[in-house]
Design a protein around this motif. Structure first.
Motif, PDB file in Angstrom:
ATOM      1  N   VAL A   1     129.360  -8.314  28.271  1.00  0.00           N
ATOM      2  CA  VAL A   1     130.384  -7.828  29.195  1.00  0.00           C
ATOM      3  C   VAL A   1     130.152  -8.366  30.595  1.00  0.00           C
ATOM      4  CG1 VAL A   1     131.344  -5.761  30.296  1.00  0.00           C
ATOM      5  CG2 VAL A   1     130.874  -5.768  27.857  1.00  0.00           C
ATOM      6  N   ARG A   2     128.910  -8.385  31.037  1.00  0.00           N
ATOM      7  CA  ARG A   2     128.646  -8.902  32.376  1.00  0.00           C
ATOM      8  C   ARG A   2     127.167  -9.226  32.510  1.00  0.00           C
ATOM      9  NH1 ARG A   2     129.037  -3.506  32.629  1.00  0.00           N
ATOM     10  NH2 ARG A   2     127.367  -2.343  33.644  1.00  0.00           N
ATOM     11  N   ALA A   3     126.887 -10.068  33.467  1.00  0.00           N
ATOM     12  CA  ALA A   3     125.512 -10.324  33.903  1.00  0.00           C
ATOM     13  C   ALA A   3     125.494 -10.130  35.408  1.00  0.00           C
ATOM     14  CB  ALA A   3     125.081 -11.740  33.535  1.00  0.00           C
ATOM     15  N   TRP A   4     124.412  -9.598  35.937  1.00  0.00           N
ATOM     16  CA  TRP A   4     124.367  -9.385  37.375  1.00  0.00           C
ATOM     17  C   TRP A   4     122.990  -9.736  37.894  1.00  0.00           C
ATOM     18  CZ3 TRP A   4     123.658  -5.456  33.949  1.00  0.00           C
ATOM     19  CH2 TRP A   4     122.623  -4.542  34.170  1.00  0.00           C
ATOM     20  N   ALA A   5     122.937 -10.007  39.180  1.00  0.00           N
ATOM     21  CA  ALA A   5     121.696 -10.427  39.821  1.00  0.00           C
ATOM     22  C   ALA A   5     121.260  -9.383  40.831  1.00  0.00           C
ATOM     23  CB  ALA A   5     121.881 -11.775  40.505  1.00  0.00           C
ATOM     24  N   ALA A   6     119.964  -9.271  41.020  1.00  0.00           N
ATOM     25  CA  ALA A   6     119.412  -8.322  41.983  1.00  0.00           C
ATOM     26  C   ALA A   6     118.167  -8.916  42.617  1.00  0.00           C
ATOM     27  CB  ALA A   6     119.073  -6.998  41.300  1.00  0.00           C
ATOM     28  N   MET A   7     117.819  -8.362  43.767  1.00  0.00           N
ATOM     29  CA  MET A   7     116.610  -8.802  44.447  1.00  0.00           C
ATOM     30  C   MET A   7     115.445  -7.922  44.018  1.00  0.00           C
ATOM     31  SD  MET A   7     115.620 -11.178  46.440  1.00  0.00           S
ATOM     32  CE  MET A   7     116.891 -11.725  47.551  1.00  0.00           C
ATOM     33  N   ASN A   8     114.530  -8.473  43.258  1.00  0.00           N
ATOM     34  CA  ASN A   8     113.354  -7.729  42.842  1.00  0.00           C
ATOM     35  C   ASN A   8     112.193  -8.020  43.797  1.00  0.00           C
ATOM     36  OD1 ASN A   8     112.144  -5.872  41.131  1.00  0.00           O
ATOM     37  ND2 ASN A   8     111.300  -7.443  39.804  1.00  0.00           N
ATOM     38  N   ILE A   9     111.063  -7.371  43.552  1.00  0.00           N
ATOM     39  CA  ILE A   9     109.894  -7.466  44.437  1.00  0.00           C
ATOM     40  C   ILE A   9     108.726  -8.048  43.660  1.00  0.00           C
ATOM     41  CG2 ILE A   9     108.363  -6.164  45.960  1.00  0.00           C
ATOM     42  CD1 ILE A   9     110.530  -3.919  45.836  1.00  0.00           C
ATOM     43  N   ASN A  10     108.016  -8.965  44.273  1.00  0.00           N
ATOM     44  CA  ASN A  10     106.823  -9.553  43.668  1.00  0.00           C
ATOM     45  C   ASN A  10     105.671  -9.433  44.671  1.00  0.00           C
ATOM     46  OD1 ASN A  10     105.479 -12.747  43.106  1.00  0.00           O
ATOM     47  ND2 ASN A  10     105.261 -11.040  41.720  1.00  0.00           N
ATOM     48  N   ILE A  11     104.589  -8.783  44.210  1.00  0.00           N
ATOM     49  CA  ILE A  11     103.405  -8.691  45.086  1.00  0.00           C
ATOM     50  C   ILE A  11     102.284  -9.423  44.350  1.00  0.00           C
ATOM     51  CG2 ILE A  11     101.973  -7.140  46.483  1.00  0.00           C
ATOM     52  CD1 ILE A  11     104.127  -5.010  46.214  1.00  0.00           C
ATOM     53  N   ASP A  12     101.289  -8.689  43.875  1.00  0.00           N
ATOM     54  CA  ASP A  12     100.215  -9.288  43.088  1.00  0.00           C
ATOM     55  C   ASP A  12     100.033  -8.525  41.789  1.00  0.00           C
ATOM     56  OD1 ASP A  12      99.150  -6.956  44.056  1.00  0.00           O
ATOM     57  OD2 ASP A  12      97.265  -7.822  44.766  1.00  0.00           O
ATOM     58  N   GLY A  13     101.036  -7.725  41.438  1.00  0.00           N
ATOM     59  CA  GLY A  13     100.953  -6.896  40.252  1.00  0.00           C
ATOM     60  C   GLY A  13     100.681  -5.444  40.558  1.00  0.00           C
ATOM     61  N   ALA A  14     100.397  -5.104  41.811  1.00  0.00           N
ATOM     62  CA  ALA A  14     100.087  -3.722  42.188  1.00  0.00           C
ATOM     63  C   ALA A  14     100.877  -3.351  43.436  1.00  0.00           C
ATOM     64  CB  ALA A  14      98.591  -3.562  42.452  1.00  0.00           C
ATOM     65  N   PRO A  15     101.118  -2.059  43.669  1.00  0.00           N
ATOM     66  CA  PRO A  15     101.841  -1.643  44.872  1.00  0.00           C
ATOM     67  C   PRO A  15     100.986  -1.754  46.127  1.00  0.00           C
ATOM     68  CG  PRO A  15     101.164   0.280  43.600  1.00  0.00           C
ATOM     69  CD  PRO A  15     100.806  -0.927  42.772  1.00  0.00           C
ATOM     70  N   ILE A  16     101.667  -1.647  47.255  1.00  0.00           N
ATOM     71  CA  ILE A  16     101.001  -1.559  48.555  1.00  0.00           C
ATOM     72  C   ILE A  16     101.394  -0.206  49.145  1.00  0.00           C
ATOM     73  CG2 ILE A  16     100.783  -2.511  50.877  1.00  0.00           C
ATOM     74  CD1 ILE A  16     101.615  -5.228  49.719  1.00  0.00           C
ATOM     75  N   ILE A  17     100.425   0.661  49.352  1.00  0.00           N
ATOM     76  CA  ILE A  17     100.723   1.986  49.893  1.00  0.00           C
ATOM     77  C   ILE A  17      99.680   2.348  50.932  1.00  0.00           C
ATOM     78  CG2 ILE A  17     101.825   2.784  47.759  1.00  0.00           C
ATOM     79  CD1 ILE A  17      99.328   4.401  47.157  1.00  0.00           C
ATOM     80  N   GLY A  18      99.994   3.379  51.708  1.00  0.00           N
ATOM     81  CA  GLY A  18      99.004   3.969  52.588  1.00  0.00           C
ATOM     82  C   GLY A  18      99.091   3.534  54.030  1.00  0.00           C
ATOM     83  N   PRO A  19      98.197   4.097  54.869  1.00  0.00           N
ATOM     84  CA  PRO A  19      98.195   3.783  56.304  1.00  0.00           C
ATOM     85  C   PRO A  19      97.685   2.381  56.568  1.00  0.00           C
ATOM     86  CG  PRO A  19      96.328   5.167  55.743  1.00  0.00           C
ATOM     87  CD  PRO A  19      97.155   5.064  54.495  1.00  0.00           C
ATOM     88  N   VAL A  20      98.002   1.886  57.771  1.00  0.00           N
ATOM     89  CA  VAL A  20      97.575   0.547  58.176  1.00  0.00           C
ATOM     90  C   VAL A  20      96.512   0.701  59.262  1.00  0.00           C
ATOM     91  CG1 VAL A  20      98.293  -1.650  59.167  1.00  0.00           C
ATOM     92  CG2 VAL A  20      99.838  -0.399  57.624  1.00  0.00           C
ATOM     93  N   PRO A  21      95.310   0.194  59.044  1.00  0.00           N
ATOM     94  CA  PRO A  21      94.259   0.294  60.068  1.00  0.00           C
ATOM     95  C   PRO A  21      94.734  -0.280  61.396  1.00  0.00           C
ATOM     96  CG  PRO A  21      93.352  -0.506  57.995  1.00  0.00           C
ATOM     97  CD  PRO A  21      94.841  -0.492  57.828  1.00  0.00           C
ATOM     98  N   GLY A  22      94.457   0.444  62.465  1.00  0.00           N
ATOM     99  CA  GLY A  22      94.836  -0.012  63.793  1.00  0.00           C
ATOM    100  C   GLY A  22      96.249   0.345  64.192  1.00  0.00           C
ATOM    101  N   LEU A  23      97.027   0.894  63.273  1.00  0.00           N
ATOM    102  CA  LEU A  23      98.407   1.298  63.584  1.00  0.00           C
ATOM    103  C   LEU A  23      98.597   2.746  63.169  1.00  0.00           C
ATOM    104  CD1 LEU A  23     100.466  -1.808  62.362  1.00  0.00           C
ATOM    105  CD2 LEU A  23      99.856  -1.222  64.723  1.00  0.00           C
ATOM    106  N   PRO A  24      98.044   3.685  63.929  1.00  0.00           N
ATOM    107  CA  PRO A  24      98.135   5.091  63.520  1.00  0.00           C
ATOM    108  C   PRO A  24      99.588   5.542  63.400  1.00  0.00           C
ATOM    109  CG  PRO A  24      97.379   4.889  65.803  1.00  0.00           C
ATOM    110  CD  PRO A  24      97.340   3.514  65.227  1.00  0.00           C
ATOM    111  N   GLY A  25      99.867   6.166  62.270  1.00  0.00           N
ATOM    112  CA  GLY A  25     101.222   6.660  62.028  1.00  0.00           C
ATOM    113  C   GLY A  25     102.140   5.664  61.365  1.00  0.00           C
ATOM    114  N   PHE A  26     101.641   4.478  60.990  1.00  0.00           N
ATOM    115  CA  PHE A  26     102.473   3.487  60.295  1.00  0.00           C
ATOM    116  C   PHE A  26     101.953   3.347  58.854  1.00  0.00           C
ATOM    117  CE2 PHE A  26     104.098  -0.535  58.858  1.00  0.00           C
ATOM    118  CZ  PHE A  26     105.356  -0.616  59.435  1.00  0.00           C
TER     119      PHE A  26
END
Length: 988
Positions: free
Chosen positions: A922-947
């Motif tokens: 019926v249809r094909a559609w395209a989307a923007m997926n995400i590629n990192i290294d196989g794992a998520p990136i979460i949590g605070p950033v050192p040196g940037l409190p509150g980010f």
């Protein structure tokens, strides 16, 4: 029900077919629809809610007349020819061994489709296409014309079918059509009938299914002459069998000499309705009434009348004769009248029985107190047309919005049909509406222009001059005709809530109005929340109506770039026709990360303050907003487009627990370590999805059905054993099963498969329901959402201001104590605003969905050696993906599908589930997926409190767990899952 004419005789042999077990006589050369109509059968396909549908458009655009023919599913009765002994069923195959889905076409021969390289390719054999072909071929060009119908002539000329013969054409319209077809052939053009153009990926890459096989045409020039289809005019009961377009009624009557019913009402706007009424009356059919929505022409319109008479005296004479014939026959022609409702005997009836109509006010509102009900078994509706711009839009030709009737998109062209794309011409009513004479003249000019560009000498300069003269005259006539037949505006507010808006997906006006009231006030959001436009007709019979309804409800003007995006295939196409094996690769194919947003709003906003600002309104942002507001925090979510419209909204909804094949072994990113560390998150996240479903009080269509990663070789089984052993170390349940056990779990899968890894915790979810439900629950808990807000600057606020962050956007300033970067593929861009590198890459992917099928597979299916993700949705459609790459079109800021990926993905899917060859894509559609290294990136950033960052490449499965972990880290500074493998620090 067969019409007689003194100059037309039946020429086809008398044969017999069966329909739902009943023997029905037919004439060789006619369609299944004609044979059934001649026998008084109106009800064809069965809907999901148990209703019936019948012939509607009569030209293969609406897919309402689907039947099963000799075991082949979803055949259009209006285009499929009868054959002796043919077995026709209203029900689709059951998909069992006793009633399988028969392959619709022969399997592809070779590793690639056949290619042809004509000088000029013309799409469509109506007035415009035939004229273009004749003009170019006459000058020496090698011209091929592709036409979907059994005979050339298009919707206007409607040639007499091979089931009948006339020694000479019975009227001027038949004569002109025959002459144009003969002229094109005599000039040397090759016309290919019953050819379905499923895609145009570039001006020199047009793909069609011809005689059941995929053929790629690589023309030096392209003329699109795709014609138009009749616009919808919805009211209560307009989906009843027996309600059809005037074009469908004309095709039955003119081409096949069959009446659409014994007692017919004809309604709409324009003289075509008068022509059909006369043809039916002459054939002995009772026409109960002709309802014209325009007021009766008056002497005040003398200028328009004079222009019309002077420009086309023959056509005006025909119109006068039609009115005189109908008056003599006692047929009432009621001006300023319209249909209010179509009714059957009772709920679930299989045929129209009554039509209720009423006078229309100057504003188009029906005067219901004066309504009249008449008996009728057929209702023909002709309210004008909408251009078939699907191919031109898929190619990227510029379009504009025409605000006429419902409104529609028209292709921008020069006088000779030249579009914004070099080498591509578009002509006829498939560009903009102008009638057959305008179409023929512009077709001639396009053919001459294309031949001239190709270097062919102009052997007949007078032809172009005559065409321009004809064009001026025809345009003048058409403008005058529209003035004479000026109808009041459509009154969608008068359509009741129970009336159907989207025929394919059975979406009512009431459902759409409720979604608009809930804030889902774009076509894209309506599509995701209701499935409007996702059916076989691909939005042809609902999108224009929905766009006008949105404009009237919101006051926001319609815009061309807000219409539903063009999808390929342009019409449902047999999956088996374009399945070719392709080389495999590892992981995702990375690409740039462009701004794809098309904001609905751009005006200034008051400055904002929030305790926590979430940048990104996809599924991760929704889950973050839910958990943080549940904890009593003040949350603002900003999205530069609209919520849930990018990676999240275009997701296929797989819930993965085991590693994908390219996340383990030699193909894995970073040696597979990051992906392995993520294994512990999957089961926890699916449990959180269940909690969210309960908390939201909504049906996410979440099903933990188990997942199968299949293998078709001993090497594949060895790979699965090693992968399963690693997964078990991280707590993933799995088992290696042999071929016999695989057959027991999924009997429809291929006999060539030798075994599989079974992961019982895997499943699927409907991302179109789940994300919006979580968003709404977060909103109810106090979260605020702003769309059309693009973050362009982030800076730390000074301590004297209380610290936190200052955020700049084009629409407002925002102050926030804490910021979470949940921008998905755009997380790297957001990170740069605070001076960090978030190593997220974009990976444009595409998905494919088939028409609804019987239950074939319950599990989520993947492959050990190939890119594949396959599952069956609640609606019955098979959703096929597996990280096959899509293509970014920079000119349109748009991800679009790749022919090679469609072919390769379908080959793998058919290799695993052979019954796919009996289904249409019926249809094909395209989307923007995400590629990192196989794992998520979460949590605070050192040196940037509150980010904080919250990004994952397995976004839909892991969205709740990564959001929960981020919320815990932000609120308490700790989480019960060790976040170390997922912190940004691992990249240093």
């Amino acid at each position: 029900m067969r019409l007689e004419h003194p100059s037309v005789r039946r020429d086809g042999a008398l044969i017999e077919i069966t329909y739902d077990g009943e023997r029905i006589p037919a004439l060789a050369g006619e369609t299944v629809a004609a044979a059934l109509a001649a026998h008084g059968v109106a009800a064809y396909r069965h809907t999901r809610d148990g209703g019936r549908r019948g012939l509607y458009c009569g030209m293969g655009a609406c897919f309402e007349c689907l039947v099963t023919v000799d075991g082949k599913a979803s055949q259009r009765a209006c285009l499929t020819k009868v054959a002796e002994g043919q077995v026709v069923r209203s029900q689709p195959p059951a998909g069992t061994a006793a009633d399988p889905l028969a392959p619709l076409v022969p399997p592809p021969q070779g590793a690639a489709p056949e290619e042809r390289t004509p000088d000029l390719l013309v799409l469509g054999a109506g007035p415009a296409g035939l004229a273009a072909a004749e003009a170019a071929a006459r000058r020496g060009a090698d011209v091929v014309v592709l036409d979907e119908r059994p005979q050339s002539g298009g919707q206007y000329f409607k040639p007499l079918a091979p089931s009948h013969r006339a020694d000479r054409p019975t009227d001027r319209q038949f004569r002109a059509g025959r002459a144009l077809v003969d002229a094109a052939r005599l000039a040397g053009a090759t016309i290919v009938q019953e050819a379905t153009v499923w895609g145009a990926h570039a001006p020199d890459e047009v793909v069609a299914v011809v005689a059941g096989r995929e053929t790629v045409y690589r023309p030096r020039r392209l003329v699109i002459a795709s014609g138009a289809y009749e616009r919808p005019a919805p009211f209560a009961g307009w989906t009843l069998p027996g309600v059809m377009t005037t074009g469908a009624g004309q095709t039955l009557a003119r081409a096949y000499r069959v009446a659409p019913g014994r007692r017919v009402v004809i309604a709409g706007n324009g003289p075509l309705n008068l022509q059909l009424a006369c043809e039916l009356v002459e054939g002995g059919v009772t026409v109960a009434a002709v309802l014209e929505s325009a007021p009766r022409p008056s002497p005040a319109q003398w200028r328009a009348l004079w222009t019309a008479v002077r420009s086309a005296p023959g056509l005006i004479g025909d119109g006068a004769r039609y009115l005189l014939r109908l008056r003599r026959a006692g047929v009432p022609v009621l001006w300023s009248h319209g249909v209010v409702a179509a009714e059957g005997a009772a709920e679930g009836t299989e045929r129209l029985e009554r039509v209720r109509y009423a006078p229309l006010g100057a504003d188009g509102a029906p005067r219901l107190g004066e309504s009249v009900t008449v008996a009728a078994d057929a209702l023909c509706l002709g309210y004008g047309f909408i251009p078939s711009t699907e191919i031109a839009r898929a190619l990227g030709c510029a379009h504009r919005l025409v605000d006429r009737h419902l409104g529609y998109l028209a292709t921008e062209t020069a006088e000779d049909g030249a579009t914004s794309l070099p080498g591509v011409f578009a002509v006829g009513d498939g560009v903009d509406l102008g009638g057959s004479k305008v179409a023929q003249a512009r077709g001639t000019l396009a053919g001459i222009a294309a031949a001239t560009q190709l270097g062919f000498a102009d052997t007949d300069p007078e032809q172009a001059r005559r065409a321009r003269t004809d064009l001026r005259r025809a345009e003048g006539f058409q403008a005058a005709l529209w003035s004479i037949y000026q109808a009041p505006p459509p009154r969608l507010d008068a359509v009741p809530d129970e009336a159907m808006l989207c025929r394919c997906e059975e979406v009512t006006f009431g459902q759409v109005r409720a979604e608009i009231a809930a804030g889902h006030d774009s076509l894209a959001a309506l599509k995701r929340n209701t499935r409007l436009g996702m059916g076989r007709c691909q939005g042809r019979y609902c999108s224009a109506t929905a766009a006008l309804l949105l404009e009237q409800a919101t006051g926001r003007p319609r815009a061309a770039d807000q219409y539903l995006a063009p999808r390929l295939p342009a019409k449902p196409t047999p999956a088996g026709a374009f399945a070719f094996e392709k080389p495999e690769w590892g992981g995702h194919q990375r690409a740039i990360t462009p701004n794809l947003a098309r904001p609905l709003e751009d005006g200034p906003l008051p400055d904002q303050e929030a305790e926590i600002l979430i940048v990104g309104g996809g599924v991760v942002g929704a889950c973050l907003a839910y958990y943080l507001t549940q904890a009593g925090r003040d949350v603002l979510v900003v999205e530069r487009g609209d919520t849930n419209l990018q990676a999240s909204g275009a997701n296929a909804g797989s819930l993965h627990v085991q590693l994908l094949s390219f996340d383990f072994g030699a193909k894995a990113e970073a040696g597979g370590g990051p992906a392995a560390a993520t294994l512990a998150l999957g089961p926890r996240s699916i449990a959180l999805w269940r909690d969210l479903e309960r908390a939201c009080g909504a049906d996410f269509e979440l099903a933990v059905t188990g997942g199968l990663m299949v293998a078709d070789s001993p090497a594949g089984m060895d790979f699965l054993r090693a992968k399963a052993a690693l997964e078990r170390r991280y707590g993933v349940e799995n088992a290696i099963i042999d071929a016999a056990e695989l057959r027991r779990l999924a009997p429809a899968l291929s006999d060539e498969l030798v075994g599989a890894e079974y992961a019982p915790q895997e499943g699927k979810i409907n991302p179109l329901r789940a994300t919006y439900a979580v968003l709404e629950q977060a909103r109810r808990q106090g979260a605020r959402f702003l769309r059309g807000v693009n973050v362009t600057g982030i800076a730390a606020a000074p301590a004297v201001e209380g610290g936190g962050w200052r955020v700049e956007t084009p629409r407002c300033r925002i102050r926030a104590k804490q910021i979470i970067n949940a921008s998905g593929p755009w997380a790297r861009e957001t990170g740069r605003l605070v001076g960090i590198d978030v190593p997220v890459h974009s990976a444009p992917l595409q998905m494919i969905v088939t028409e609804p099928a019987p239950k074939l597979v319950s599990q989520l299916v993947a492959h050990a050696d190939r890119h594949l993700s396959l599952k069956q949705a609640v609606t019955g459609g098979l959703i096929i993906g597996g990280a096959w790459t899509a293509v970014f079109d920079p000119a349109r800021r748009f991800n679009t599908v790749s022919r090679s990926s469609i072919e390769g993905n379908l080959w793998v899917a058919r290799h695993v589930l052979p019954q796919i060859a009996g289904l249409h894509v019926v249809r094909a559609w395209a989307a923007m997926n995400i590629n990192i290294d196989g794992a998520p990136i979460i949590g605070p950033v050192p040196g940037l409190p509150g980010f904080f960052n919250t990004v994952t490449s397995n976004g839909y499965t892991l969205a709740p767990v990564v959001a929960r972990m981020t919320a815990d880290l932000l609120l308490d500074g700790r989480t019960d899952i060790d976040p170390t493998p997922f912190l940004l620090d691992r990249f240093r």
